[in-house]
Design a protein around this motif. Sequence first.
Motif, short mmCIF file in Angstrom:
data_model
loop_
_atom_site.label_atom_id
_atom_site.label_comp_id
_atom_site.label_asym_id
_atom_site.label_seq_id
_atom_site.Cartn_x
_atom_site.Cartn_y
_atom_site.Cartn_z
N GLU A 220 -14.88 -9.83 46.87
CA GLU A 220 -15.72 -9.17 47.88
C GLU A 220 -15.97 -7.70 47.56
OE1 GLU A 220 -17.34 -10.54 50.33
OE2 GLU A 220 -16.51 -12.54 50.03
N CYS B 141 -13.86 -5.14 47.71
CA CYS B 141 -13.17 -4.18 48.59
C CYS B 141 -12.75 -2.95 47.79
CB CYS B 141 -11.95 -4.83 49.23
SG CYS B 141 -12.27 -6.43 49.98
N GLY C 250 -13.15 4.41 52.13
CA GLY C 250 -12.22 4.08 53.22
C GLY C 250 -10.81 4.48 52.81
N PRO C 251 -9.84 4.33 53.73
CA PRO C 251 -8.47 4.75 53.41
C PRO C 251 -7.80 3.88 52.35
CG PRO C 251 -8.59 3.76 55.61
CD PRO C 251 -9.98 3.83 55.10
N LEU D 176 -5.24 1.34 50.84
CA LEU D 176 -4.68 0.16 51.52
C LEU D 176 -3.32 -0.27 50.97
CD1 LEU D 176 -7.91 -2.06 51.95
CD2 LEU D 176 -6.90 -0.47 53.58
N ARG E 241 0.54 -0.50 58.71
CA ARG E 241 -0.28 0.19 59.73
C ARG E 241 -0.92 -0.79 60.69
NH1 ARG E 241 -2.04 3.20 55.17
NH2 ARG E 241 -4.12 2.29 55.17
N ILE E 242 -1.41 -1.92 60.16
CA ILE E 242 -2.03 -2.94 61.01
C ILE E 242 -1.17 -4.19 60.88
CG2 ILE E 242 -4.12 -4.27 61.48
CD1 ILE E 242 -5.69 -2.08 60.02
N HIS F 218 -11.15 -5.78 62.10
CA HIS F 218 -11.51 -4.78 61.10
C HIS F 218 -12.50 -5.34 60.10
CE1 HIS F 218 -9.94 -0.77 61.10
NE2 HIS F 218 -8.82 -1.18 61.64
N LEU F 219 -12.38 -6.64 59.81
CA LEU F 219 -13.25 -7.25 58.81
C LEU F 219 -14.57 -7.75 59.42
CD1 LEU F 219 -10.64 -9.36 56.80
CD2 LEU F 219 -11.54 -7.10 56.26
N PRO G 145 -16.00 -3.95 62.42
CA PRO G 145 -15.29 -2.66 62.37
C PRO G 145 -15.82 -1.64 63.39
CG PRO G 145 -16.42 -3.12 60.27
CD PRO G 145 -16.62 -4.31 61.14
N SER H 13 -17.62 3.84 62.13
CA SER H 13 -17.03 3.25 60.92
C SER H 13 -18.07 3.02 59.83
CB SER H 13 -16.35 1.93 61.27
OG SER H 13 -15.86 1.34 60.08
N PHE I 97 -17.91 -7.98 57.37
CA PHE I 97 -17.94 -9.09 56.41
C PHE I 97 -18.15 -10.40 57.17
CE2 PHE I 97 -16.43 -5.74 53.82
CZ PHE I 97 -16.80 -6.07 52.53
C1 HEC Z 1 -18.85 0.40 51.80
C2 HEC Z 1 -17.46 0.74 51.75
C3 HEC Z 1 -16.42 -0.27 52.21
C4 HEC Z 1 -16.21 -1.54 51.71
C5 HEC Z 1 -17.00 -2.30 50.66
C6 HEC Z 1 -15.03 -2.04 52.39
N1 HEC Z 1 -14.55 -1.10 53.27
FE1 HEC Z 1 -12.88 -1.27 54.42
N2 HEC Z 1 -13.23 0.58 55.24
C7 HEC Z 1 -14.26 1.41 54.86
C8 HEC Z 1 -14.20 2.63 55.70
C9 HEC Z 1 -15.16 3.79 55.61
C10 HEC Z 1 -13.08 2.48 56.55
C11 HEC Z 1 -12.57 3.50 57.59
C12 HEC Z 1 -13.24 3.27 58.92
C13 HEC Z 1 -12.66 2.11 59.67
O1 HEC Z 1 -11.42 2.08 59.86
O2 HEC Z 1 -13.42 1.22 60.04
C14 HEC Z 1 -12.50 1.18 56.23
C15 HEC Z 1 -11.35 0.66 56.85
C16 HEC Z 1 -10.72 -0.51 56.48
C17 HEC Z 1 -9.48 -0.99 57.06
C18 HEC Z 1 -8.63 -0.27 58.09
C19 HEC Z 1 -7.68 0.63 57.34
C20 HEC Z 1 -6.77 1.46 58.21
O3 HEC Z 1 -5.88 2.08 57.64
O4 HEC Z 1 -6.98 1.50 59.42
C21 HEC Z 1 -9.18 -2.17 56.42
C22 HEC Z 1 -7.98 -3.06 56.66
C23 HEC Z 1 -10.26 -2.44 55.48
N3 HEC Z 1 -11.18 -1.41 55.55
C24 HEC Z 1 -10.30 -3.54 54.66
C25 HEC Z 1 -11.37 -3.84 53.81
C26 HEC Z 1 -11.47 -5.07 53.05
C27 HEC Z 1 -10.43 -6.16 53.03
C28 HEC Z 1 -12.66 -5.02 52.37
C29 HEC Z 1 -13.28 -6.09 51.50
C30 HEC Z 1 -13.50 -7.38 52.14
C31 HEC Z 1 -13.28 -3.73 52.69
N4 HEC Z 1 -12.47 -3.06 53.56
C32 HEC Z 1 -14.48 -3.29 52.17
C33 HEC Z 1 -15.22 1.17 53.91
C34 HEC Z 1 -15.37 -0.01 53.18
#
Ligand code: HEC
Length: 203
Positions: free
Chosen positions: A74, A76, A129-130, A132, A138-139, A148-149, A152, A159, A164
């Motif tokens: 995906e 990520c 994003g942060p 992981l 944390r979660i 979150h997925l 968000p 956010s 997804f």
């Molecule tokens: C376009 C950029 C982008 C992609 C691609 C992306 N993320 Fe994120 N993600 C973010 C941002 C920006 C945040 C912070 C804002 C929020 O918490 O929603 C975040 C937050 C998160 C959080 C919360 C983290 C926390 O510490 O609170 C998780 C879990 C997460 N993403 C998982 C995923 C996973 C799994 C994928 C792939 C399926 C993914 N992300 C794909 C941008 C992205």
Amino acid sequence: MKFDRFAKLIAGISLAFALPWIFLVIVPFIQGSNLEPVPYPEGQEVDGGIAAYPDPTLYRNGSSDYGRQIYAAEGCAYCHTQVIRPTYAGADMWRPGWGGREEDGLARETQARDYLQEEIAPLGYQRIGPDLSNVGHRITERELMHRHLSDPRSLDPDSGMPAFLHLYEESPDGEDLKPTKKAEALVDYLLSLKKDQPLPGKG
Ligand code: HEC
């Protein structure tokens, strides 16, 4: 005479490329591919009675291992890193929760062995994003991780994380979202992300 200087020049250029390649690529590659889990010394108690670092049972659970593949597929890693840099290279350790269990004194930087159970180290490309590495601390709730997925913006209206939705199915009445197998596996993987396992012989 002239040829001699030319040969030296070519040799010099070749060496200038070869040496960094050997010491920055080949040597670390060989060192990295020979890493083995390290058993805990007698007397070091670790939560859950794990016998070695890294936990040899990590990702043996088929679902979180499948989730690891979904994480890669995906993309990520385009927005999320999984590496807590040493403090000389960045401020990661000062970001709350990034290094792991601060309250238990277990927060730490990422070590090479933390990726031993993963086929490809998901270092990440950029940090939109942060990090992981320790998101499993944390979660901790499945439901919240699914939100979150799938949605968000319901957690943070600003956010930048895309929803997804293709990993979820609508219920027949269109009211709820049902996680697919892929979403469940991905959540299993995310909940398992705890790259702060105590190192053998330390705290
Ligand atoms: C376009 C950029 C982008 C992609 C691609 C992306 N993320 Fe994120 N993600 C973010 C941002 C920006 C945040 C912070 C804002 C929020 O918490 O929603 C975040 C937050 C998160 C959080 C919360 C983290 C926390 O510490 O609170 C998780 C879990 C997460 N993403 C998982 C995923 C996973 C799994 C994928 C792939 C399926 C993914 N992300 C794909 C941008 C992205």
